[in-house]
Design an enzyme around this catalytic site. Structure first.
Site, PDB file in Angstrom:
ATOM      1  N   TYR A  97       0.829  -1.210   0.000  1.00  0.00           N
ATOM      2  CA  TYR A  97       0.000   0.000   0.000  1.00  0.00           C
ATOM      3  C   TYR A  97       0.865   1.262   0.000  1.00  0.00           C
ATOM      4  O   TYR A  97       0.638   2.183  -0.785  1.00  0.00           O
ATOM      5  CB  TYR A  97      -0.904  -0.029   1.229  1.00  0.00           C
ATOM      6  CG  TYR A  97      -1.510   1.285   1.652  1.00  0.00           C
ATOM      7  CD1 TYR A  97      -2.634   1.791   1.015  1.00  0.00           C
ATOM      8  CD2 TYR A  97      -0.976   2.007   2.718  1.00  0.00           C
ATOM      9  CE1 TYR A  97      -3.212   2.985   1.427  1.00  0.00           C
ATOM     10  CE2 TYR A  97      -1.551   3.195   3.134  1.00  0.00           C
ATOM     11  CZ  TYR A  97      -2.661   3.690   2.478  1.00  0.00           C
ATOM     12  OH  TYR A  97      -3.215   4.863   2.895  1.00  0.00           O
ATOM     13  N   HIS A 100       2.407   1.810  -3.367  1.00  0.00           N
ATOM     14  CA  HIS A 100       1.512   1.742  -4.519  1.00  0.00           C
ATOM     15  C   HIS A 100       1.341   3.142  -5.131  1.00  0.00           C
ATOM     16  O   HIS A 100       1.130   4.125  -4.411  1.00  0.00           O
ATOM     17  CB  HIS A 100       0.147   1.189  -4.085  1.00  0.00           C
ATOM     18  CG  HIS A 100      -0.715   0.785  -5.212  1.00  0.00           C
ATOM     19  ND1 HIS A 100      -1.379   1.701  -6.017  1.00  0.00           N
ATOM     20  CD2 HIS A 100      -1.032  -0.444  -5.695  1.00  0.00           C
ATOM     21  CE1 HIS A 100      -2.074   1.058  -6.924  1.00  0.00           C
ATOM     22  NE2 HIS A 100      -1.877  -0.256  -6.763  1.00  0.00           N
TER      23      HIS A 100
END
Length: 129
Positions: A97, A100
Site C-alpha cells: 500500500y 503503490h
C-alpha cells in the site's frame, strides 16, 4: 518477541494471567489522525476524503476504510479533528500500500492540506477476560 505482539491475554477466575499465541492473525490497522489547515475549504476536504476512501478499490491488500470527526467530550484531541482507519491483510500488504502509485498520488494531494498529522500502524490484539 514483544509480549504484546501476536499474543492474547486470558485471565482465569483466579486472576491468573496466561498468554496464548494467536496464529494466523495477520491483520494490520493503519490509523491517521489529522487536522486540516484552516485554509482548506470543506468541499475540498470532502473530495480528499473520497479520494482516500477510493484507495480500497485500487489497492488489493487494503480491505477496509473508515473515517470520522472527533466527537469526544474529554477535550484531549490536541487539535486533531479527523481520524482515518484502514485495514490491511498483513504487514506485507501495508508495505504494498505504502509504495503503490495510487497511494503515493493520493498522499501527495492529501498531506499538503494538513496542519498536523500522526500515523500509527498496529496489529489488533483481543483481550479475553
Amino acid at each position: 518477541m514483544d509480549l504484546w505482539q501476536g499474543e492474547r491475554l486470558r485471565v482465569s477466575l483466579y486472576h491468573r494471567v496466561e498468554w496464548k499465541r494467536e496464529e494466523g492473525k495477520g491483520v494490520v490497522k493503519h490509523v491517521l489522525l489529522a487536522k486540516f489547515k484552516d485554509s482548506t475549504p470543506p468541499d475540498q476536504i470532502e473530495e480528499l476524503i473520497k479520494s482516500y476512501a477510493n484507495l480500497v478499490s485500487l489497492i488489493p491488500p487494503m480491505k477496509a476504510f473508515h473515517w470520522g470527526k472527533d466527537v469526544s467530550i474529554e477535550n484531549m484531541h490536541q487539535g486533531f479533528t479527523h481520524v482515518f482507519e484502514s485495514t490491511f491483510e498483513s504487514v506485507e500488504g501495508m508495505a504494498e500500500y505504502v509504495s503503490h502509485p495510487a497511494h503515493v498520488e493520493a498522499a501527495n494531494r492529501f498531506l499538503p492540506h494538513l496542519e498536523k498529522v500522526i500515523v500509527l500502524d498496529y496489529k489488533p490484539t483481543a483481550v479475553h477476560l
